[in-house]
Design a protein around this motif. Structure first.
Motif, PDB file in Angstrom:
ATOM      1  N   VAL A 122       1.058  -1.623   0.030  1.00 33.44           N
ATOM      2  CA  VAL A 122      -0.276  -0.611   0.410  1.00 33.44           C
ATOM      3  C   VAL A 122       0.595   1.005   0.297  1.00 33.44           C
ATOM      4  O   VAL A 122       0.386   2.305  -1.090  1.00 33.44           O
ATOM      5  CB  VAL A 122      -0.932   0.091   1.061  1.00 33.44           C
ATOM      6  CG1 VAL A 122      -2.038   1.274   1.681  1.00 33.44           C
ATOM      7  CG2 VAL A 122      -2.018  -1.216   0.876  1.00 33.44           C
ATOM      8  N   ASP A 125       2.604   1.921  -3.576  1.00 35.99           N
ATOM      9  CA  ASP A 125       1.213   2.012  -4.914  1.00 35.99           C
ATOM     10  C   ASP A 125       0.527   3.857  -4.107  1.00 35.99           C
ATOM     11  O   ASP A 125       0.261   3.980  -5.193  1.00 35.99           O
ATOM     12  CB  ASP A 125       0.009   1.286  -4.546  1.00 35.99           C
ATOM     13  CG  ASP A 125       0.552   0.075  -5.442  1.00 35.99           C
ATOM     14  OD1 ASP A 125       1.685   0.480  -6.017  1.00 35.99           O
ATOM     15  OD2 ASP A 125       0.113  -0.777  -6.248  1.00 35.99           O
ATOM     16  N   MET A 141      -8.758  -4.081   2.865  1.00 37.94           N
ATOM     17  CA  MET A 141      -8.274  -4.836   1.978  1.00 37.94           C
ATOM     18  C   MET A 141      -8.292  -6.391   2.301  1.00 37.94           C
ATOM     19  O   MET A 141      -8.435  -7.444   1.881  1.00 37.94           O
ATOM     20  CB  MET A 141      -7.186  -3.952   1.004  1.00 37.94           C
ATOM     21  CG  MET A 141      -7.089  -3.486   0.424  1.00 37.94           C
ATOM     22  SD  MET A 141      -5.394  -3.238  -0.573  1.00 37.94           S
ATOM     23  CE  MET A 141      -5.437  -4.239  -2.041  1.00 37.94           C
ATOM     24  N   TYR A 186      -0.836  -9.843  -3.380  1.00 35.43           N
ATOM     25  CA  TYR A 186      -1.747  -8.166  -3.422  1.00 35.43           C
ATOM     26  C   TYR A 186      -2.084  -7.904  -4.820  1.00 35.43           C
ATOM     27  O   TYR A 186      -3.454  -7.011  -4.930  1.00 35.43           O
ATOM     28  CB  TYR A 186      -0.629  -7.588  -3.143  1.00 35.43           C
ATOM     29  CG  TYR A 186      -0.858  -5.542  -3.210  1.00 35.43           C
ATOM     30  CD1 TYR A 186      -1.418  -5.516  -2.670  1.00 35.43           C
ATOM     31  CD2 TYR A 186       0.059  -5.222  -4.483  1.00 35.43           C
ATOM     32  CE1 TYR A 186      -1.758  -4.056  -2.179  1.00 35.43           C
ATOM     33  CE2 TYR A 186      -0.070  -3.731  -4.339  1.00 35.43           C
ATOM     34  CZ  TYR A 186      -1.124  -3.468  -3.681  1.00 35.43           C
ATOM     35  OH  TYR A 186      -1.171  -1.285  -3.536  1.00 35.43           O
ATOM     36  N   GLU A 187      -1.952  -7.669  -5.957  1.00 36.32           N
ATOM     37  CA  GLU A 187      -2.487  -7.907  -6.971  1.00 36.32           C
ATOM     38  C   GLU A 187      -3.668  -7.621  -7.547  1.00 36.32           C
ATOM     39  O   GLU A 187      -4.868  -7.609  -7.578  1.00 36.32           O
ATOM     40  CB  GLU A 187      -1.379  -8.214  -8.290  1.00 36.32           C
ATOM     41  CG  GLU A 187      -0.428  -7.222  -8.320  1.00 36.32           C
ATOM     42  CD  GLU A 187       0.206  -6.020  -9.332  1.00 36.32           C
ATOM     43  OE1 GLU A 187       0.005  -5.989  -9.989  1.00 36.32           O
ATOM     44  OE2 GLU A 187      -0.110  -5.441  -8.148  1.00 36.32           O
ATOM     45  N   LYS A 190      -6.143  -6.003  -4.679  1.00 41.14           N
ATOM     46  CA  LYS A 190      -5.634  -4.894  -5.243  1.00 41.14           C
ATOM     47  C   LYS A 190      -7.582  -4.535  -6.511  1.00 41.14           C
ATOM     48  O   LYS A 190      -8.312  -3.671  -6.875  1.00 41.14           O
ATOM     49  CB  LYS A 190      -4.624  -4.175  -6.361  1.00 41.14           C
ATOM     50  CG  LYS A 190      -4.579  -2.758  -6.310  1.00 41.14           C
ATOM     51  CD  LYS A 190      -3.303  -2.317  -6.060  1.00 41.14           C
ATOM     52  CE  LYS A 190      -3.196  -0.470  -7.075  1.00 41.14           C
ATOM     53  NZ  LYS A 190      -2.635  -0.572  -7.221  1.00 41.14           N
ATOM     54  N   TYR A 193     -10.873  -5.980  -5.197  1.00 44.97           N
ATOM     55  CA  TYR A 193     -10.564  -4.928  -3.917  1.00 44.97           C
ATOM     56  C   TYR A 193     -11.251  -3.480  -4.608  1.00 44.97           C
ATOM     57  O   TYR A 193     -12.495  -2.188  -4.711  1.00 44.97           O
ATOM     58  CB  TYR A 193      -9.659  -4.046  -3.101  1.00 44.97           C
ATOM     59  CG  TYR A 193     -10.380  -3.006  -1.927  1.00 44.97           C
ATOM     60  CD1 TYR A 193     -10.555  -3.219  -0.874  1.00 44.97           C
ATOM     61  CD2 TYR A 193      -9.737  -1.413  -2.733  1.00 44.97           C
ATOM     62  CE1 TYR A 193     -11.216  -1.448  -0.114  1.00 44.97           C
ATOM     63  CE2 TYR A 193      -9.889  -0.753  -1.347  1.00 44.97           C
ATOM     64  CZ  TYR A 193     -10.390  -1.133  -0.171  1.00 44.97           C
ATOM     65  OH  TYR A 193     -11.027   0.280   0.493  1.00 44.97           O
ATOM     66  N   LYS A 194     -10.583  -2.559  -5.966  1.00 46.08           N
ATOM     67  CA  LYS A 194     -11.076  -1.703  -6.998  1.00 46.08           C
ATOM     68  C   LYS A 194     -12.564  -1.853  -7.083  1.00 46.08           C
ATOM     69  O   LYS A 194     -12.650  -1.123  -7.413  1.00 46.08           O
ATOM     70  CB  LYS A 194      -9.541  -1.886  -7.985  1.00 46.08           C
ATOM     71  CG  LYS A 194     -10.066   0.407  -8.698  1.00 46.08           C
ATOM     72  CD  LYS A 194      -8.690   0.234  -9.911  1.00 46.08           C
ATOM     73  CE  LYS A 194      -9.135   1.089 -10.415  1.00 46.08           C
ATOM     74  NZ  LYS A 194      -8.023   1.075 -11.434  1.00 46.08           N
TER      75      LYS A 194
END
Length: 204
Positions: A122, A125, A141, A186-187, A190, A193-194
Motif C-alpha cells: 500500500v 502504490d 483490503m 496483493y495484485e 487490489k 478491492y478496486k
C-alpha cells in the motif's frame, strides 16, 4: 481470487532469471534485519532505524518483479530511504501494534499480522498514505481474505521443512518465492478491492 496454485505459478514466473539476485538480496536482508540483537551493537535500534525500511524495499522489489516493471537490482533495497519518514514511521507503528496485540494473546497477534500484511505494498502504490492510514487501508483490503493468505503461507510448509535440511541456505531462495507469491496475492486483491469500491460508489 486466483487459487494458491495460480499465485505460486505467477511467483515462479516472475523469478525466472532472477533467482541469483533474489538470493543475494535475501542474504542482505537477513544480515541487516534478521540476526539476533546480540550480533549487532544495539541490534534492536539497528533493526528499527534500518531494517524496517530495508524490509519495505525487499517487498517492493518482488512486487515490481511480479509486475515486470523493472529489472531486479540491489538498489531497490534502499528505495525506502528516499521517503524515510513515511516508510519508517508506518513500519514502526505496524510492529508496535503487532507487539501489543501479541501481548494480549498469540491468536489475535496472528490475525493482526495478516490484517497488516499488505501495508508495504500500500505504501508503494499510494504515496499520499502514511502511518495509520496506510495500515488501515491494508486492514480494509484484507477483510475476508486473511484466511486466504494464511492458507497460501501454509502451502509452503513443505518447502520450509526442506530448507531446514539445507542448514538454512534454502531460505535464501524460499523467501523470494513466498514474497513474490504475496505480491501476486496483493495484485489480485487490489484489483478485486478496486472493483468492489467502484460498485459500492455506483450503488451509493
Amino acid at each position: 481470487m486466483k487459487s494458491n496454485t495460480e499465485l505460486r505459478r505467477t511467483a515462479r514466473i516472475s523469478l525466472v532469471g532472477n533467482w541469483g539476485i533474489s538470493a543475494v538480496v535475501s542474504l542482505i536482508l537477513v544480515l541487516i534485519a534478521g540476526l539476533p540483537p546480540s550480533i549487532h551493537e544495539s541490534g534492536l535500534l539497528v533493526y528499527l532505524l534500518i531494517g524496517v525500511v530495508v524490509e519495505y524495499g525487499y517487498e517492493v522489489l518482488f512486487l515490481q518483479s511480479v509486475r515486470k516493471e523493472k529489472e531486479m537490482d540491489l538498489d531497490g533495497l534502499i528505495a525506502g530511504f528516499k521517503d524515510y519518514g513515511r516508510i519508517f514511521g508506518t513500519g514502526v507503528l505496524r510492529y508496535l501494534y503487532l507487539f501489543l496485540w501479541t501481548l494480549c494473546l498469540i491468536v489475535p497477534g496472528i490475525i493482526k499480522h495478516y490484517s497488516y500484511a499488505m501495508t508495504n505494498f500500500v505504501l508503494k502504490d499510494e504515496s499520499d498514505l502514511r502511518y495509520d492510514a496506510a495500515i488501515e487501508k491494508s486492514i480494509k483490503m484484507m477483510e475476508g481474505y486473511k484466511m486466504k493468505l494464511f492458507l497460501l503461507d501454509l502451502s509452503f510448509i513443505g518447502w520450509y521443512l526442506l530448507c531446514i535440511l539445507t542448514l538454512g541456505i534454502g531460505f535464501l531462495f524460499l523467501y523470494p518465492y513466498v514474497t513474490s507469491a504475496h505480491a501476486a496475492f496483493y495484485e489480485d486483491l487490489k484489483a478485486g478491492y478496486k472493483a468492489e469500491t467502484m460498485e459500492e460508489e455506483r450503488n451509493a
